[in-house]
Scaffold this motif. Structure first.
Motif, PDB file in Angstrom:
ATOM      1  N   ASP A   1      12.892 -10.877 -41.654  1.00 23.22           N
ATOM      2  CA  ASP A   1      11.913 -10.660 -40.571  1.00 23.22           C
ATOM      3  C   ASP A   1      11.858  -9.194 -40.167  1.00 23.22           C
ATOM      4  O   ASP A   1      10.773  -8.644 -39.949  1.00 23.22           O
ATOM      5  CB  ASP A   1      12.281 -11.508 -39.341  1.00 23.22           C
TER       6      ASP A   1
ATOM      7  N   TRP B   1       3.442  -3.053 -45.584  1.00 22.57           N
ATOM      8  CA  TRP B   1       3.800  -4.413 -45.982  1.00 22.57           C
ATOM      9  C   TRP B   1       2.844  -4.979 -47.035  1.00 22.57           C
ATOM     10  O   TRP B   1       3.266  -5.499 -48.060  1.00 22.57           O
ATOM     11  CB  TRP B   1       3.849  -5.318 -44.758  1.00 22.57           C
TER      12      TRP B   1
ATOM     13  N   THR C   1       5.478  -3.606 -41.856  1.00 15.90           N
ATOM     14  CA  THR C   1       4.168  -3.810 -41.222  1.00 15.90           C
ATOM     15  C   THR C   1       3.891  -2.674 -40.248  1.00 15.90           C
ATOM     16  O   THR C   1       2.783  -2.115 -40.220  1.00 15.90           O
ATOM     17  CB  THR C   1       4.130  -5.167 -40.486  1.00 15.90           C
ATOM     18  N   GLY C   2       4.923  -2.299 -39.473  1.00 14.30           N
ATOM     19  CA  GLY C   2       4.782  -1.199 -38.527  1.00 14.30           C
ATOM     20  C   GLY C   2       4.453   0.117 -39.210  1.00 14.30           C
ATOM     21  O   GLY C   2       3.782   0.974 -38.643  1.00 14.30           O
TER      22      GLY C   2
ATOM     23  N   GLU D   1      10.114  -7.115 -42.844  1.00 17.16           N
ATOM     24  CA  GLU D   1       8.661  -7.318 -42.791  1.00 17.16           C
ATOM     25  C   GLU D   1       8.049  -6.604 -41.589  1.00 17.16           C
ATOM     26  O   GLU D   1       7.008  -5.940 -41.718  1.00 17.16           O
ATOM     27  CB  GLU D   1       8.323  -8.814 -42.734  1.00 17.16           C
ATOM     28  N   SER D   2       8.696  -6.702 -40.424  1.00 15.02           N
ATOM     29  CA  SER D   2       8.098  -6.089 -39.232  1.00 15.02           C
ATOM     30  C   SER D   2       8.126  -4.562 -39.346  1.00 15.02           C
ATOM     31  O   SER D   2       7.171  -3.893 -38.931  1.00 15.02           O
ATOM     32  CB  SER D   2       8.793  -6.566 -37.959  1.00 15.02           C
TER      33      SER D   2
END
Length: 260
Positions: free
Chosen positions: A124, A136, A131-132, A127-128
């Motif tokens: 998690d 991603w 993504t940030g 991924e975060s």
């Protein structure tokens, strides 16, 4: 999450040599502060004092204060490692760990801080952070590939993901686009705009247009006494004011390209 930093009378020394002299400034929370000025005037040195990275050079020390959220970063007993956890750094050239996968690169700083996590939590977080860093969607199907397999612009965003995975409050960026092509540079600049919603960002740049595009406030450094003398903060203001109506002639000369 993001914090303001109040710097007062900061001087930076390398042994007997004073590199930066009497810097006083406010770095506002959730904003982008750009530091501009010619090479060798102390911008990057000053930047590194904000997370005590300059201390890795033997004989380097600081006088003055840098207060974040009421805590002087240089107070006795403050652990530099804790400071570096709160104040992340992204360097000029992308520096992913070449033998590590994309996934392990993102989590490298977290593991260095001895944080043990369940696999699902680590997934998690990876991924975060990716993504940030707006990465991603480009790498989610090849997280096991080496970080060095990415393009230069992607590698720099991977380094940003690695920095934000530790969940710092401040992000320092030392010329993060100087090794990148224009398209990758635009991607990083867009990312900086998004990241300032969550982080306090300080960026050193030689690119005047970039400073004008990405920053809310700009500080101009210059060694007014000449090469080899300490760099000083000559002027600092809202970026729009600095670029349209600077109050110091040296600032106007530099911004307009008359020197530097």
């Amino acid at each position: 999450m993001s914090k303001r930093i109040d710097v007062t009378d900061l001087n930076v020394f390398y042994g007997d040599f004073k590199a930066v002299e009497d810097v006083t400034m406010v770095i506002e929370a959730r904003s982008v502060t750009a530091l501009i000025g010619p090479s060798g005037c102390g911008k990057s040195t000053f930047l590194r004092t904000m997370n005590r990275m300059h201390e890795v050079i033997p004989g380097a020390y600081v006088t003055g204060r840098a207060v974040m959220d009421g805590q002087d970063l240089y107070a006795p007993g403050i652990d530099p490692v804790v400071v570096r956890r709160q104040v992340g750094m992204v360097f000029q050239r992308p520096n992913p760990f070449p033998t590590m996968s994309i996934y392990d690169n993102v989590l490298a700083g977290v593991k260095l801080n001895n944080r043990r996590m369940k696999k699902s939590d680590a997934d998690d977080l990876a991924e975060s952070a990716l993504t940030g860093a707006n990465l991603w969607s480009e790498v989610k199907d090849r997280l096991d590939r080496p970080g060095s397999s990415l393009s230069g612009g992607q590698q720099q965003r991977l380094c940003i993901a690695r920095a934000i995975a530790v969940q710092p409050e401040v992000l320092l960026m030392d010329e993060p686009c100087s090794a990148l092509d224009p398209i990758s540079t635009l991607a990083i600049e867009d990312l900086i705009h998004e990241l300032k919603n969550d982080y306090t960002i300080v960026i050193v740049t030689h690119n005047m247009q970039q400073a004008a595009r990405v920053s809310d406030r700009t500080g101009f450094f210059f060694n007014i006494a000449g090469t080899g003398k300490p760099g000083r903060l000559i002027e600092m203001d809202d970026t729009a004011t600095m670029f349209s109506a600077p109050s110091v002639q040296a600032t106007e000369d530099y911004i307009s390209g008359r020197f530097g």
